[in-house]
Enzyme design. Sequence first.
Site, short mmCIF file in Angstrom:
data_model
loop_
_atom_site.label_atom_id
_atom_site.label_comp_id
_atom_site.label_asym_id
_atom_site.label_seq_id
_atom_site.Cartn_x
_atom_site.Cartn_y
_atom_site.Cartn_z
N ASP A 15 0.85 -1.19 0.00
CA ASP A 15 0.00 0.00 0.00
C ASP A 15 0.88 1.24 0.00
O ASP A 15 1.75 1.39 0.86
CB ASP A 15 -0.87 0.01 1.27
CG ASP A 15 -1.75 1.24 1.34
OD1 ASP A 15 -2.69 1.35 0.52
OD2 ASP A 15 -1.48 2.11 2.19
N TYR B 52 3.09 9.86 0.42
CA TYR B 52 4.06 9.24 1.34
C TYR B 52 5.49 9.52 0.89
O TYR B 52 5.76 9.48 -0.32
CB TYR B 52 3.85 7.73 1.40
CG TYR B 52 2.53 7.30 1.99
CD1 TYR B 52 1.74 8.15 2.74
CD2 TYR B 52 2.06 6.00 1.79
CE1 TYR B 52 0.52 7.72 3.26
CE2 TYR B 52 0.85 5.57 2.31
CZ TYR B 52 0.09 6.44 3.05
OH TYR B 52 -1.11 6.02 3.57
N ASN C 47 -11.40 7.15 4.30
CA ASN C 47 -11.70 8.24 5.23
C ASN C 47 -13.02 8.96 4.94
O ASN C 47 -13.26 10.03 5.51
CB ASN C 47 -10.55 9.26 5.26
CG ASN C 47 -9.25 8.65 5.75
OD1 ASN C 47 -9.23 7.98 6.78
ND2 ASN C 47 -8.16 8.83 5.01
N SER D 249 -3.51 1.89 10.71
CA SER D 249 -3.05 2.20 12.08
C SER D 249 -3.45 1.12 13.09
O SER D 249 -4.05 1.41 14.13
CB SER D 249 -3.55 3.58 12.52
OG SER D 249 -3.03 4.58 11.67
N LEU E 290 -1.67 -0.30 15.16
CA LEU E 290 -1.02 -0.05 16.45
C LEU E 290 -1.23 1.41 16.87
O LEU E 290 -0.46 1.95 17.66
CB LEU E 290 0.48 -0.37 16.35
CG LEU E 290 0.78 -1.84 16.02
CD1 LEU E 290 2.29 -2.06 15.86
CD2 LEU E 290 0.22 -2.77 17.09
N GLY F 83 1.67 3.74 16.97
CA GLY F 83 2.70 3.62 18.01
C GLY F 83 2.18 4.00 19.39
O GLY F 83 2.92 3.90 20.37
N GLN G 186 11.02 -3.66 13.73
CA GLN G 186 9.59 -3.57 14.08
C GLN G 186 8.75 -4.47 13.18
O GLN G 186 7.84 -5.16 13.64
CB GLN G 186 9.10 -2.12 13.92
CG GLN G 186 9.62 -1.18 14.97
CD GLN G 186 9.05 0.24 14.81
OE1 GLN G 186 8.29 0.51 13.89
NE2 GLN G 186 9.41 1.12 15.72
N1 LIG Z 1 -5.70 5.69 4.09
C1 LIG Z 1 -5.18 6.39 5.05
O1 LIG Z 1 -5.57 7.55 5.31
C2 LIG Z 1 -4.08 5.81 5.89
C3 LIG Z 1 -3.79 6.39 7.13
C4 LIG Z 1 -2.76 5.82 7.90
C5 LIG Z 1 -2.07 4.73 7.42
N2 LIG Z 1 -2.39 4.19 6.20
C6 LIG Z 1 -1.64 3.01 5.68
O2 LIG Z 1 -1.61 2.04 6.70
C7 LIG Z 1 -0.26 1.68 6.99
C8 LIG Z 1 -0.14 1.33 8.45
O3 LIG Z 1 -0.59 2.43 9.25
P1 LIG Z 1 0.33 3.00 10.40
O4 LIG Z 1 1.68 3.26 9.90
O5 LIG Z 1 -0.43 4.09 11.07
O6 LIG Z 1 0.38 1.68 11.33
P2 LIG Z 1 0.70 1.47 12.87
O7 LIG Z 1 1.26 0.11 12.97
O8 LIG Z 1 -0.48 1.80 13.70
O9 LIG Z 1 1.82 2.54 13.21
C9 LIG Z 1 3.12 2.41 12.73
C10 LIG Z 1 4.06 3.06 13.75
O10 LIG Z 1 3.92 2.39 15.00
C11 LIG Z 1 5.19 2.20 15.58
N3 LIG Z 1 5.47 0.74 15.58
C12 LIG Z 1 5.09 -0.18 14.67
N4 LIG Z 1 5.54 -1.40 15.03
C13 LIG Z 1 6.20 -1.23 16.19
C14 LIG Z 1 6.87 -2.12 17.06
N5 LIG Z 1 6.94 -3.43 16.81
N6 LIG Z 1 7.44 -1.60 18.18
C15 LIG Z 1 7.37 -0.28 18.46
N7 LIG Z 1 6.73 0.62 17.67
C16 LIG Z 1 6.16 0.14 16.56
C17 LIG Z 1 6.21 2.93 14.70
O11 LIG Z 1 6.30 4.25 15.19
P3 LIG Z 1 7.73 5.00 15.29
O12 LIG Z 1 7.98 5.49 13.91
O13 LIG Z 1 7.46 6.11 16.26
O14 LIG Z 1 8.75 4.01 15.75
C18 LIG Z 1 5.52 2.89 13.36
O15 LIG Z 1 5.93 3.89 12.48
C19 LIG Z 1 0.56 2.88 6.51
O16 LIG Z 1 1.89 2.56 6.22
C20 LIG Z 1 -0.21 3.31 5.29
O17 LIG Z 1 0.18 2.51 4.19
C21 LIG Z 1 -3.39 4.70 5.45
#
Ligand SMILES: NC(=O)c1ccc[n+]([C@@H]2O[C@H](COP(=O)([O-])OP(=O)(O)OC[C@H]3O[C@@H](n4cnc5c(N)ncnc54)[C@H](OP(=O)(O)O)[C@@H]3O)[C@@H](O)[C@H]2O)c1
Length: 319
Positions: A40, A45, A140, A194, A196, A199, A282
């Site tokens: 994705d 990005y 969204n 998201s 997690l 984070g 991670q």
């Molecule tokens: N359509 C949309 O509007 C939308 C919105 C958001 C996301 N997305 C998509 O969804 C994907 C995932 O969303 P997200 O990035 O928000 O996912 P998430 O897993 O909720 O957050 C990722 C962040 O959590 C922390 N993290 C993840 N794994 C970890 C671990 N094992 N230990 C400690 N910290 C950890 C890191 O933060 P730190 O960088 O602080 O270490 C990482 O950057 C995105 O890459 C994107 O492709 C889409």
Amino acid sequence: MPVDLILGTNNVGPHGKIKTGSDVRAILDLYHSLENKYLDTAYLYPAGHPGEAETVLGDLEVTKDGKFVLDTKVRSFQDGAHAADEIYKSVDEQLRRLKVDKVRTLYLHAPDRTVSFEESHRAMNELYKQGKFERFGISNYQPDEILGFVERAKKYGWVAPSSYEGLYNIVSRRAETELLPIFREHNIDFYAYSPLASGFFSNIKRNEPPPAGGHFDPATFNGQFNQGWFFRDALFTAVEELEAVGQKYGIPNNAIALRWLRHHSQLTDGDAILVGYSNIGQLTQNLEYLGQGPLPEEIVDVIDKIWDAIKDEAPKAAM
Ligand SMILES: NC(=O)c1ccc[n+]([C@@H]2O[C@H](COP(=O)([O-])OP(=O)(O)OC[C@H]3O[C@@H](n4cnc5c(N)ncnc54)[C@H](OP(=O)(O)O)[C@@H]3O)[C@@H](O)[C@H]2O)c1
């Protein structure tokens, strides 16, 4: 069949946290070694540096040998971005950057309410007819807006949305009541982002300043956004309660969050979890958690009790 995984790329790019093509290649190899293939990305990005993630993926020619399948999202979050000509311009640029003729899913990333949805939908239909994508995605949008796309598709014979990216995790479950009934009725797959809470379950502590440059740094647009969603007393308390019950079983919060989504949430066949990470360590950990089985019953009960207590303060399902 377990709920699918889709690898997020919002931290990819020279100005993101995963900067080089070789770091991204290692991440892709790991992901592929566990028999995953969906990626994705988005025009926007990484945050603040549009085009960088798509450029890295294009330079790596990720779809060339059929190992990976790409989803991306047109330029959004700017007034006028969804005018027909702007959509065409965005997609032209994106396919060129990605070095492909088409992607699997093309999303409208977030509502552009300054342009009529009919104009944006018509433009997406034109691109669909030209074979630029296979599945129309939206992300969204509010429930009535989603239904608007479904109805226009029926009325004009246009491409209908077949997937939706939205916020869904243990402290953000409003989608269950506000969106999922619509998705089930109209065959729209739900891709949970998201998982997690960016984070919030592991990297943020009540009364401690969030890491500078991180997802909750108030100096950034994203940081302000995430703070608005998650920095509520009830949500901090929820995370502390989860940690307490997890400790009884030796299961950390992030594992609880991912295993819940995969085995106990309302995601089902066709739905997916968008996997987040900001380095390979991670991702290794998250893929391991996602490969583990269901949670002990006591933890699932606590998650449900927590949700009952916080649902009025939890982030909205859509923007
Ligand atoms: N359509 C949309 O509007 C939308 C919105 C958001 C996301 N997305 C998509 O969804 C994907 C995932 O969303 P997200 O990035 O928000 O996912 P998430 O897993 O909720 O957050 C990722 C962040 O959590 C922390 N993290 C993840 N794994 C970890 C671990 N094992 N230990 C400690 N910290 C950890 C890191 O933060 P730190 O960088 O602080 O270490 C990482 O950057 C995105 O890459 C994107 O492709 C889409």
